[in-house]
Design a protein around this motif. Sequence first.
Motif, mmCIF file in Angstrom:
data_model
loop_
_atom_site.group_PDB
_atom_site.id
_atom_site.type_symbol
_atom_site.label_atom_id
_atom_site.label_comp_id
_atom_site.label_asym_id
_atom_site.label_seq_id
_atom_site.Cartn_x
_atom_site.Cartn_y
_atom_site.Cartn_z
ATOM 1 N N ASP A 159 -60.007 -61.048 -10.425
ATOM 2 C CA ASP A 159 -60.539 -60.335 -9.263
ATOM 3 C C ASP A 159 -59.637 -60.502 -8.044
ATOM 4 N N VAL A 160 -58.948 -61.648 -7.970
ATOM 5 C CA VAL A 160 -58.091 -61.888 -6.804
ATOM 6 C C VAL A 160 -56.907 -60.926 -6.792
ATOM 7 N N LEU A 161 -56.568 -60.352 -7.954
ATOM 8 C CA LEU A 161 -55.475 -59.389 -8.037
ATOM 9 C C LEU A 161 -55.967 -57.953 -7.966
ATOM 10 N N GLY A 162 -57.270 -57.793 -7.924
ATOM 11 C CA GLY A 162 -57.826 -56.441 -7.861
ATOM 12 C C GLY A 162 -57.831 -55.734 -9.198
ATOM 13 N N LEU A 163 -57.588 -56.455 -10.302
ATOM 14 C CA LEU A 163 -57.551 -55.810 -11.614
ATOM 15 C C LEU A 163 -58.925 -55.349 -12.066
ATOM 16 N N ASP A 164 -59.987 -55.899 -11.433
ATOM 17 C CA ASP A 164 -61.322 -55.467 -11.817
ATOM 18 C C ASP A 164 -61.554 -53.993 -11.494
ATOM 19 N N ALA A 165 -60.739 -53.460 -10.578
ATOM 20 C CA ALA A 165 -60.859 -52.038 -10.225
ATOM 21 C C ALA A 165 -60.307 -51.138 -11.316
ATOM 22 N N ALA A 166 -59.614 -51.707 -12.304
ATOM 23 C CA ALA A 166 -59.015 -50.890 -13.359
ATOM 24 C C ALA A 166 -60.075 -50.188 -14.197
ATOM 25 N N PHE A 167 -61.225 -50.848 -14.452
ATOM 26 C CA PHE A 167 -62.276 -50.228 -15.261
ATOM 27 C C PHE A 167 -62.747 -48.903 -14.663
ATOM 28 N N PRO A 168 -63.287 -48.912 -13.433
ATOM 29 C CA PRO A 168 -63.746 -47.635 -12.873
ATOM 30 C C PRO A 168 -62.609 -46.666 -12.605
ATOM 31 N N ALA A 169 -61.421 -47.181 -12.274
ATOM 32 C CA ALA A 169 -60.300 -46.291 -11.961
ATOM 33 C C ALA A 169 -59.875 -45.493 -13.187
ATOM 34 N N VAL A 170 -59.780 -46.149 -14.335
ATOM 35 C CA VAL A 170 -59.366 -45.464 -15.560
ATOM 36 C C VAL A 170 -60.410 -44.434 -15.971
ATOM 37 N N LEU A 171 -61.673 -44.812 -15.937
ATOM 38 C CA LEU A 171 -62.725 -43.879 -16.334
ATOM 39 C C LEU A 171 -62.788 -42.692 -15.379
ATOM 40 N N LEU A 172 -62.594 -42.960 -14.090
ATOM 41 C CA LEU A 172 -62.598 -41.871 -13.120
ATOM 42 C C LEU A 172 -61.431 -40.921 -13.358
ATOM 43 N N ALA A 173 -60.275 -41.484 -13.708
ATOM 44 C CA ALA A 173 -59.105 -40.648 -13.990
ATOM 45 C C ALA A 173 -59.331 -39.761 -15.199
ATOM 46 N N LEU A 174 -60.102 -40.246 -16.175
ATOM 47 C CA LEU A 174 -60.404 -39.444 -17.356
ATOM 48 C C LEU A 174 -61.366 -38.302 -17.028
ATOM 49 N N VAL A 175 -62.246 -38.546 -16.076
ATOM 50 C CA VAL A 175 -63.303 -37.581 -15.780
ATOM 51 C C VAL A 175 -62.853 -36.506 -14.793
ATOM 52 N N LEU A 176 -62.080 -36.882 -13.788
ATOM 53 C CA LEU A 176 -61.755 -35.979 -12.695
ATOM 54 C C LEU A 176 -61.198 -34.619 -13.122
ATOM 55 N N PRO A 177 -60.255 -34.550 -14.091
ATOM 56 C CA PRO A 177 -59.716 -33.233 -14.451
ATOM 57 C C PRO A 177 -60.769 -32.255 -14.962
ATOM 58 N N SER A 178 -61.886 -32.774 -15.467
ATOM 59 C CA SER A 178 -62.916 -31.896 -16.016
ATOM 60 C C SER A 178 -63.892 -31.399 -14.962
ATOM 61 N N LEU A 179 -63.846 -31.965 -13.761
ATOM 62 C CA LEU A 179 -64.842 -31.643 -12.747
ATOM 63 C C LEU A 179 -64.535 -30.371 -11.972
ATOM 64 N N THR A 180 -63.480 -29.670 -12.351
ATOM 65 C CA THR A 180 -63.182 -28.401 -11.683
ATOM 66 C C THR A 180 -64.160 -27.303 -12.102
ATOM 67 N N ASP A 181 -64.810 -27.502 -13.238
ATOM 68 C CA ASP A 181 -65.800 -26.536 -13.722
ATOM 69 C C ASP A 181 -67.178 -26.871 -13.151
ATOM 70 N N ARG A 182 -67.879 -25.861 -12.623
ATOM 71 C CA ARG A 182 -69.167 -26.091 -11.975
ATOM 72 C C ARG A 182 -70.200 -26.664 -12.934
ATOM 73 N N ARG A 183 -70.264 -26.145 -14.147
ATOM 74 C CA ARG A 183 -71.236 -26.648 -15.121
ATOM 75 C C ARG A 183 -70.986 -28.113 -15.445
ATOM 76 N N THR A 184 -69.714 -28.472 -15.576
ATOM 77 C CA THR A 184 -69.375 -29.865 -15.860
ATOM 78 C C THR A 184 -69.747 -30.770 -14.693
ATOM 79 N N ARG A 185 -69.505 -30.285 -13.465
ATOM 80 C CA ARG A 185 -69.867 -31.083 -12.289
ATOM 81 C C ARG A 185 -71.371 -31.325 -12.235
ATOM 82 N N THR A 186 -72.126 -30.284 -12.542
ATOM 83 C CA THR A 186 -73.582 -30.426 -12.526
ATOM 84 C C THR A 186 -74.041 -31.469 -13.538
#
Length: 244
Positions: A159-186
């Motif tokens: 946690d002192v290195l901030g590596l704990d942020a890798a979990f949400p960061a990686v998952l968010l990176a996987l999800v973001l490209p798909s959120l351009t579609d309105r149905r997917t965002r909903t």
Amino acid sequence: MRSLLRTLERATLRDIALVCLADALVGISFGAISVSGGLPLWVPVAMSVLVYAGGAQFAAVGIVLSGGGALAAVVTGLVLNARLLPFGFTVADVLDGPRWRRLLGAHLLTDESVAFTLLQPDPRRRRAAYWVCGFVLFVVWNASVAVGAAAGGLIGDTDVLGLDAAFPAVLLALVLPSLTDRRTRTAALTGAVVAVAATPFVPAGLPVLLALAGLLFAGRPAAPAAPGGDTTADPSCPLAEEVH
């Protein structure tokens, strides 16, 4: 492998190398967080060799480290990896040859290997891009996870290195490209609300599975316009609402 490398353009090889470098940093984070969180060193290493799915590995380990059960971790990983099924159909032409080669090729299937394959203009380069990216990325990912796991045992608190942020960061990176579609965002936003609301009341790991309820609110795809561009033929068409 040498002949495959000669088939690809230098720019493609450079891009593959950059992707491998980025994934190496993520792999180090995954190994370090897994071990520092209390898992034995062999767990992230074996998972990387046998499962070989970055996003699914992060999600599964994250659920286990937060107190969730193995079943929830496995189901979550399977849900995340379901996106690879249509990817397999798009690159089926490069997975020819004996059964062992097709099985190996299927194991190397990732978002990156598919992306580089689809960018190639002819079958020969498609095959080269898939195998080069798939093999090199597999080696880099597993080596980086092993290095991160060894480092995690020495660092102790990542946690002192901030590596704990890798979990949400990686998952968010996987999800973001798909959120351009309105149905997917909903669907995504509804699922997120369900998961957050359920978190205080259910065991760890289950909110992620309950988030699948968001799919019920995705709605149906828009119907195609009638021949000749007559939008009045389809009452569900937004333009038809304006006409009426």
